[in-house]
Scaffold this motif. Structure first.
Motif, PDB file in Angstrom:
ATOM      1  N   ASP A   1       0.720  -1.278   0.011  1.00  0.00           N
ATOM      2  CA  ASP A   1      -0.077  -0.045   0.039  1.00  0.00           C
ATOM      3  C   ASP A   1       0.879   1.106   0.093  1.00  0.00           C
ATOM      4  O   ASP A   1       1.721   1.210   0.685  1.00  0.00           O
ATOM      5  N   LYS A   2       0.325   2.132  -0.782  1.00  0.00           N
ATOM      6  CA  LYS A   2       0.937   3.509  -0.772  1.00  0.00           C
ATOM      7  C   LYS A   2       0.074   4.507  -0.066  1.00  0.00           C
ATOM      8  O   LYS A   2      -0.939   4.698  -0.335  1.00  0.00           O
ATOM      9  N   TYR A   3       0.600   4.772   1.259  1.00  0.00           N
ATOM     10  CA  TYR A   3      -0.254   5.697   2.039  1.00  0.00           C
ATOM     11  C   TYR A   3      -0.313   7.121   1.582  1.00  0.00           C
ATOM     12  O   TYR A   3       0.594   7.663   1.272  1.00  0.00           O
ATOM     13  N   ASN A   4      -1.779   7.528   1.911  1.00  0.00           N
ATOM     14  CA  ASN A   4      -1.777   8.722   1.265  1.00  0.00           C
ATOM     15  C   ASN A   4      -1.666   9.828   2.666  1.00  0.00           C
ATOM     16  O   ASN A   4      -2.769   9.874   3.581  1.00  0.00           O
ATOM     17  N   ILE A   5      -0.711  10.455   2.948  1.00  0.00           N
ATOM     18  CA  ILE A   5      -0.143  10.945   4.077  1.00  0.00           C
ATOM     19  C   ILE A   5      -0.559  12.537   3.714  1.00  0.00           C
ATOM     20  O   ILE A   5       0.328  13.112   2.761  1.00  0.00           O
ATOM     21  N   VAL A   6      -1.334  13.166   4.595  1.00  0.00           N
ATOM     22  CA  VAL A   6      -1.946  14.490   4.243  1.00  0.00           C
ATOM     23  C   VAL A   6      -1.607  15.354   5.248  1.00  0.00           C
ATOM     24  O   VAL A   6      -1.569  14.898   6.668  1.00  0.00           O
ATOM     25  N   ASP A   7      -1.445  16.593   5.159  1.00  0.00           N
ATOM     26  CA  ASP A   7      -1.543  17.708   6.359  1.00  0.00           C
ATOM     27  C   ASP A   7      -2.849  18.057   7.132  1.00  0.00           C
ATOM     28  O   ASP A   7      -3.937  18.306   6.660  1.00  0.00           O
ATOM     29  N   PHE A   8      -3.016  17.463   8.130  1.00  0.00           N
ATOM     30  CA  PHE A   8      -4.225  17.778   9.027  1.00  0.00           C
ATOM     31  C   PHE A   8      -3.834  18.737  10.282  1.00  0.00           C
ATOM     32  O   PHE A   8      -2.585  19.021  10.388  1.00  0.00           O
ATOM     33  N   PRO A   9      -4.737  19.678  10.761  1.00  0.00           N
ATOM     34  CA  PRO A   9      -4.301  20.151  12.064  1.00  0.00           C
ATOM     35  C   PRO A   9      -3.508  19.336  13.113  1.00  0.00           C
ATOM     36  O   PRO A   9      -3.783  18.092  13.119  1.00  0.00           O
ATOM     37  N   ILE A  10      -2.608  20.009  13.621  1.00  0.00           N
ATOM     38  CA  ILE A  10      -1.812  19.054  14.672  1.00  0.00           C
ATOM     39  C   ILE A  10      -2.188  19.236  16.017  1.00  0.00           C
ATOM     40  O   ILE A  10      -1.596  18.706  17.001  1.00  0.00           O
ATOM     41  N   TYR A  11      -3.260  19.969  16.234  1.00  0.00           N
ATOM     42  CA  TYR A  11      -3.820  20.356  17.726  1.00  0.00           C
ATOM     43  C   TYR A  11      -2.835  20.678  18.596  1.00  0.00           C
ATOM     44  O   TYR A  11      -2.924  19.950  19.779  1.00  0.00           O
ATOM     45  N   SER A  12      -2.078  21.630  18.490  1.00  0.00           N
ATOM     46  CA  SER A  12      -1.083  21.970  19.437  1.00  0.00           C
ATOM     47  C   SER A  12      -1.562  22.100  20.979  1.00  0.00           C
ATOM     48  O   SER A  12      -0.818  22.267  21.905  1.00  0.00           O
ATOM     49  N   GLU A  13      -2.843  22.614  21.034  1.00  0.00           N
ATOM     50  CA  GLU A  13      -3.564  22.836  22.344  1.00  0.00           C
ATOM     51  C   GLU A  13      -3.772  21.473  23.309  1.00  0.00           C
ATOM     52  O   GLU A  13      -3.647  21.478  24.424  1.00  0.00           O
ATOM     53  N   VAL A  14      -3.621  20.225  22.580  1.00  0.00           N
ATOM     54  CA  VAL A  14      -3.624  19.015  23.249  1.00  0.00           C
ATOM     55  C   VAL A  14      -2.339  18.364  23.389  1.00  0.00           C
ATOM     56  O   VAL A  14      -1.473  18.177  22.328  1.00  0.00           O
TER      57      VAL A  14
END
Length: 585
Positions: A568-581
């Motif tokens: 499998d070739k994973y579809n790695i995408v930028d999501f929010p990183i939620y630095s508050e958590v």
């Protein structure tokens, strides 16, 4: 968990043996002088030594009781699923303090960071490679056996059948050995710890997202639970909405009034998605996609979504991708499972209903979950599969398990929308114990699908299927895929705990599912395609005979290619990183 438990049991046995030898040595040392002393010296000295011996034995008795208490509590902690990463370290320290002897638990490094990502990926690749090799060999042997029948050569047919049975045993032993190898060096302890930590991080992020401090000012995503489809499809619709909310960092408002499965709405069955924000109103409102400043955005069903964002399944978040790929054989499914984990938290009444049903049917492990989808799927989205096809893989699971341990009873939780399946299975397989309820199957029929009793039935079916040790079903069914997704939340890695009789896993409305060629291949057989290392393949399905079907995006050829030569070739995408958590370590 079974490997961890057996490893833990070996530790407990070693500790008990150490204590036994301490007792024996003490007894020998204390009694030897009595046997060697002259008769004249016994009178006063014997009483003193006997008194000391009794005192030592009493001390050992107390230590034995203390040890039994420690081991009992440790065993309960393991069996209840509350095994912590530091349990063995605490056990070692406690035992050494109690019996005053250093204990070596073998090569487990309790403070290590676990196996490398490359190691984890490679050992899972080898496991799947063995499976794919056997799919190919078995299929080819079945073809030869058919030719033997055609030319009326019974001796050849019998010989080939013997080879198939022997080959299957070889595969079972090899897969068991690979699983045992992967659990050595304390790796299972690391996997359990990392799985809990990563899941906990995501659950805390979802809780943060769903509980803004000021609901009136929060950015919101409104999802209407009104998709005209069955239960599994509607849950997947809600999960798609939740993933969209996470990716846009908007609080999800789930509008479930007059939900077709419960007129009282989502909160009558599951816990509310938010404790602080359920009001869908805002200063301004727009249909998808709106703008970043739009306070309330309404989301359509995934089929109508335009423009389509990059973070739809099967995408995974970049900030967590390394940990997910290292931990799990199918991180895309694990990621979706985390949203199911938050969504499908039972109300107390629902939990009570599930617990009582589980106790009434005596549901316990080991058990294989089988889902037989018939009615509206057969002839449209799926082919008919006989009960014999399912039971073949059930038998494979138990044959493999019985190579390692004693199985008291071969149990099967059988779920279906066809009421005739359970009686048929009981008649044909009397050596198996079938758990299930014909009334649930009747309620799953198209005519009675949207009733309270039907909802109870589908909830129970999915719960029991997900909590089984292995799942045999058809991935063309939303119920089957939903149970598989939930199963991922119950184990560090349940990616190999299934057998689908038709499709590979997919998510309705997903983005492209791609693989990458790890080895070159020259298409020789009719229908095969060629590929070079690094070629991107759009996979359409696995034929479970050693071949997958897809298209080579470089050459535009469409056809079959050896499954083991691509991953499998994973579809790695930028999501929010939620630095508050905070990321807890």
């Amino acid at each position: 968990m079974s490997m961890t438990l057996r490893s833990s049991n070996r530790i407990l046995v070693k500790a008990a043996i150490v204590l036994f030898f301490v007792w024996v040595i003490a007894l020998i040392l204390l009694t030897r002088p009595l046997l060697n002393s002259p008769q004249s010296d016994i009178s006063g000295d014997v009483l003193q030594r006997l008194s000391k011996a009794v005192s030592e034995l009493e001390s050992l008795k107390v230590r034995n009781q203390e040890l039994q208490w420690i081991l009992t509590n440790f065993s309960q902690e393991v069996q209840s699923g509350h095994l912590k990463g530091d349990v063995l370290e605490r056990l070692r320290s406690t035992l050494e303090n109690k019996i005053k002897l250093p204990l070596n638990f073998g090569s487990i490094d309790l403070k290590s960071n676990g196996p490398s990502r490359d190691y984890e990926v490679k050992q899972r690749q080898i496991y799947r490679g063995v499976q794919e090799m056997w799919y190919f060999v078995q299929q080819e042997l079945e073809k030869l056996k058919k030719k033997g029948h055609d030319i009326n050569a019974p001796e050849l047919v019998n010989l080939i059948q013997d080879i198939i049975l022997s080959g299957k045993e070889h595969e079972i032993v090899l897969l068991n050995d690979l699983q045992e190898l992967s659990s050595m060096e304390g790796h299972n302890i690391w996997r359990a710890t990392e799985s809990r930590a990563l899941s906990d991080l995501i659950q805390r992020r979802l809780h943060f997202l769903q509980n803004p401090l000021e609901c009136s000012k929060a950015r919101k995503l409104v999802c209407n639970l009104n998709k005209s489809c069955g239960y599994g499809c509607q849950i997947h619709h809600a999960a798609y909405c939740f993933i969209m909310a996470y990716a846009t960092k908007r609080t999800l408002i789930l509008n479930s009034k007059k939900w077709r499965y419960h007129r009282g709405g989502w909160e009558k069955v599951f816990l509310p998605l938010s404790d602080t924000c359920t009001d869908p109103s805002g200063l301004d409102r727009s249909n998808w996609p709106g703008t970043n400043e739009t306070q309330v955005i309404e989301l359509p069903i995934v089929d109508m979504l335009t423009p389509r964002p990059p973070f739809l399944p099967l995408a995974i978040p970049r900030d967590l991708s390394d940990r997910m790929i290292r931990l799990h054989g199918d991180p895309q499914v694990w990621w979706i499972g985390q949203f199911m984990k938050y969504l499908l938290r039972y109300q107390p009444e629902t939990q009570k209903m599930v617990d009582e049903a589980k106790e009434k049917m005596n549901f316990k492990n080991p058990v294989v979950g089988v889902h037989v989808r018939r009615t509206d799927k057969v002839g449209t989205e799926a082919a008919f599969h006989s009960i014999e096809e399912y039971m073949l893989h059930v038998a494979d699971f138990f044959n493999k398990l019985e190579m390692k341990e004693t199985v008291d009873r071969r149990r099967v939780y059988l779920a279906s929308d066809d009421p005739s399946v359970i009686p048929e299975a009981k008649k044909k397989y009397p050596d198996y114990e079938f758990l299930g309820d014909v009334s649930i199957a009747k309620g799953a029929a198209v005519a009675t699908r949207y009733t309270d009793s039907s909802l109870r039935g589908i909830l129970l079916d999915i719960h029991m299927l997900a909590h089984s040790d292995y799942l045999v079903c058809t991935f063309s069914s939303q119920v089957c895929r939903l149970a598989y997704e939930i199963m991922q939340t119950l184990h560090p890695d349940a990616s190999s705990k299934f057998k689908s009789l038709d499709d590979i896993y997919y998510y309705g409305g997903q983005g492209p599912h791609q693989q990458v060629a790890m080895y070159s291949h020259k298409g020789n057989r009719p229908g095969e395609i060629s590929m070079e290392v690094g070629d991107i393949l759009g996979i359409a399905g696995n034929h479970w005979d050693g071949y997958s079907k897809g298209v080579n995006e470089r050459t535009k050829q469409s056809g079959l290619y050896p499954s083991f030569k691509a991953v499998d070739k994973y579809n790695i995408v930028d999501f929010p990183i939620y630095s508050e958590v905070a990321i807890e370590t």
